[in-house]
Structure formats: C-alpha cells, structure tokens
Design a protein around this motif. Sequence first.
Motif, PDB file in Angstrom:
ATOM      1  N   TYR A 281     -12.686  10.207  -5.850  1.00 31.49           N
ATOM      2  CA  TYR A 281     -11.707  10.780  -4.915  1.00 31.49           C
ATOM      3  C   TYR A 281     -10.636   9.759  -4.560  1.00 31.49           C
ATOM      4  O   TYR A 281      -9.442  10.067  -4.552  1.00 31.49           O
ATOM      5  CB  TYR A 281     -12.421  11.230  -3.627  1.00 31.49           C
ATOM      6  N   GLU A 282     -11.059   8.546  -4.240  1.00 34.59           N
ATOM      7  CA  GLU A 282     -10.114   7.518  -3.810  1.00 34.59           C
ATOM      8  C   GLU A 282      -9.093   7.225  -4.901  1.00 34.59           C
ATOM      9  O   GLU A 282      -7.892   7.088  -4.625  1.00 34.59           O
ATOM     10  CB  GLU A 282     -10.861   6.240  -3.416  1.00 34.59           C
ATOM     11  N   LYS A 283      -9.557   7.130  -6.131  1.00 34.01           N
ATOM     12  CA  LYS A 283      -8.636   6.859  -7.230  1.00 34.01           C
ATOM     13  C   LYS A 283      -7.615   7.976  -7.375  1.00 34.01           C
ATOM     14  O   LYS A 283      -6.419   7.734  -7.568  1.00 34.01           O
ATOM     15  CB  LYS A 283      -9.413   6.679  -8.539  1.00 34.01           C
ATOM     16  N   LEU A 286      -5.119   7.805  -4.416  1.00 37.67           N
ATOM     17  CA  LEU A 286      -4.215   6.668  -4.592  1.00 37.67           C
ATOM     18  C   LEU A 286      -3.171   6.950  -5.652  1.00 37.67           C
ATOM     19  O   LEU A 286      -1.977   6.677  -5.477  1.00 37.67           O
ATOM     20  CB  LEU A 286      -5.002   5.413  -4.982  1.00 37.67           C
ATOM     21  N   THR A 287      -3.612   7.514  -6.774  1.00 35.47           N
ATOM     22  CA  THR A 287      -2.696   7.803  -7.879  1.00 35.47           C
ATOM     23  C   THR A 287      -1.608   8.768  -7.441  1.00 35.47           C
ATOM     24  O   THR A 287      -0.419   8.560  -7.716  1.00 35.47           O
ATOM     25  CB  THR A 287      -3.480   8.394  -9.063  1.00 35.47           C
ATOM     26  N   GLU A 288      -2.007   9.829  -6.728  1.00 42.03           N
ATOM     27  CA  GLU A 288      -1.032  10.834  -6.301  1.00 42.03           C
ATOM     28  C   GLU A 288      -0.043  10.268  -5.283  1.00 42.03           C
ATOM     29  O   GLU A 288       1.164  10.505  -5.364  1.00 42.03           O
ATOM     30  CB  GLU A 288      -1.759  12.058  -5.727  1.00 42.03           C
ATOM     31  N   LYS A 314      -7.152  -2.348  -4.587  1.00 46.48           N
ATOM     32  CA  LYS A 314      -7.582  -1.025  -5.044  1.00 46.48           C
ATOM     33  C   LYS A 314      -6.878  -0.634  -6.340  1.00 46.48           C
ATOM     34  O   LYS A 314      -7.475  -0.001  -7.220  1.00 46.48           O
ATOM     35  CB  LYS A 314      -7.320   0.022  -3.953  1.00 46.48           C
ATOM     36  N   ILE A 315      -5.597  -0.998  -6.470  1.00 51.49           N
ATOM     37  CA  ILE A 315      -4.865  -0.720  -7.708  1.00 51.49           C
ATOM     38  C   ILE A 315      -5.522  -1.449  -8.881  1.00 51.49           C
ATOM     39  O   ILE A 315      -5.690  -0.891  -9.970  1.00 51.49           O
ATOM     40  CB  ILE A 315      -3.384  -1.124  -7.563  1.00 51.49           C
ATOM     41  N   ASP A 316      -5.919  -2.698  -8.642  1.00 54.45           N
ATOM     42  CA  ASP A 316      -6.617  -3.469  -9.683  1.00 54.45           C
ATOM     43  C   ASP A 316      -7.993  -2.868  -9.965  1.00 54.45           C
ATOM     44  O   ASP A 316      -8.416  -2.760 -11.126  1.00 54.45           O
ATOM     45  CB  ASP A 316      -6.777  -4.927  -9.248  1.00 54.45           C
TER      46      ASP A 316
END
Length: 340
Positions: A281-283, A286-288, A314-316
């Motif tokens: 979910y978090e990914k 974050l992407t959106e 988190k991006i990494d």
Amino acid sequence: MADYDNPFPEIIGSNTRMQEVYKIMEKVVNTNSTILVRGETGTGKELIAKALHYHSKRRNAPFVAVNCSALTETLLESELFGHIKGSFTGAIAEKKGLFEAADKGTFFLDEVSEISPGLQAKLLRVLQEGTIKRVGSTNDIQVDVRVIAATNRNLEQEVDKGVFRRDLFYRLCVIEISIPPLRDKKDDIPILAEHFLRVYADKNGKKNIKGIAPDTIKYLLEYDWPGNVRELEHEIERAIILAEGPHILASDLSEKIRSGGVNLKLEEVKDKTLKGIVDTYEKRILTEILYELRWNKSKVANLLGISRQALNKKIDKYDLDRRKRQRELERERKKKNKIS
C-alpha cells in the motif's frame, strides 16, 4: 444553480462556491490590497493570481511568480531582493531581485508559509514601506508591487506554533480567497474534463477524439481527486494518449479512478505478511503522490507529514525512480498497441 456570467473565462467552473470566488475577485481586481489565496495542492491558486493580474490595471506590467519552498533561505533572499557584487561567495555581478522585476506589476508568492523567520521580517518591511534592500547593500529601493500570496497550510496554526509571524499574516491576509477542493465542486468535473480534452487532444495530435463517454464521466464523478484539478488534468491527458476511438472510454482511465482510489488486487497481497501488505500500500500511495505533485519532494513530504530525509529513504526502499514514472505512459501505450 443560478446563471452567472463568469468575468474570468480563463478559470473553468460554474459551481456555486466558485461563483463566490469570482465575486470576490471582481471586487478586488483593481485594488492594490494584498491577497492571500488558500487552497489544497492542485486547486489552481496560481491561475487565480494570474487572472487577477491580467484583468487588473497592472496587466501591462510583469507578473512574477516564485515558489518559496523550492529554494534555500540564502537563494530565496537573493531571488527576492537581489544582491550587489561581492555580497557573498558566487556574487560575481550585481543582480536585480524579483521584487524589482515585478515593479508596477504583480508578485505571486507561492507556498508563502515556507519562508524562514528572517525573510518573513524582510517581506513584512516590503509590504509596510514599499522598499527593499539588495543583499549586501544599505540603499533602499522603492518598488510598486501588488503582492498575492498562496498557501496550502493553515497559517493561523503556523502563527500559534510561532513559526509564522502574526503581523505578517495580517498584512498578507487583507483579502482572503479560498479555493474549494475538486471533491467539493464535483458538478464542475464534466466541464473541466471536456476543457482538458480539447487542450490535450489538440496538443497530442488526436483531434479524432470528440468527447467522453457517459460511463467514463460516472467514474470521474465518483473519484475524490486528492490531487484536485491538476490530478484530473493529468488523468485526461493520459486517457487521450491511450484512447483509440472517438470517445474516452472507462477502460482508458487508470485503475485508481475506476476503483475509486488506491486499489490492490487479491493476487497482490496473498501470501504476504501484514508488513508486506502495508509496504505494498505504501509504495502505491507514494508512487501516486510523487507523480501527482510532479516529484516536488518538499510538497510530498509536507503532504505526508514526514521529513524529506524520511521520504528519500522510502523512495530508495521501494526502488522508485522518477525516470521510470516518466516512461510509464509510453510503455503502457506500446503494450496496448501490441495487444490491438
């Protein structure tokens, strides 16, 4: 809804709350009072500022805009006020600031809440006295500028916390214009969508696209649009690129729109631990958000309530990459062409 002749045709929308915005704009357009435009990210605060400028008596003078969150304190001070040669390392020549560049015109300060306390004091002086000092200089320079500021934060709370000057807040908020989020003016979604269709069909050479199918409009109306008008604009542009017929179909919309928000299929979460599901979910979230806010990490971190350092981690962690997002539409288009 009563008919209302919108005097600012560059702003699309006839919702009753937008009509109230237009009425305030009409009253203040030719005054010199400072204006504070409030609204969530993507609601069109800069569009409001530009409309006020280009319909005012200052229309033939410059409209200058700066995003206060995009620069460090030192760079922002130099951008706003200019500097003299030798005033700091790298100041190899004298430079005019944006206040001087905007003389006789309008200066739009976006994300004004991000200005440091030191610069807040200098901005207050400009608003009170109409003068600036270039960095490193002791000479006053007179400027005639109408200031319009914008924020997506609750400035009253920032004042109470002591991070934003109370006197500057009152100087900025002489006139307040609040832009409603798109979820609160959904009756404007069809006309906004049709507007973006005309713009991007022409821009992308797809003039064969004539409209949006009724069931597609239904999905657009059911979605809550956390990214507001900007998110709708991006969605319509994407749909136009992927559409193959004369109308945008529901199948041309992204899955998040068709599902009403972030959606995970069973196969994406089965055989995963709770932590794995949360990470999935978090990914996705974050992407959106990174995409909708155009990878402005300061805005993304602020929206999520985390530090920029935490955001970078988190991006990494999820191996997100801006270039991958930029190539996503192209890959999706090629995949769809192969299937057809």
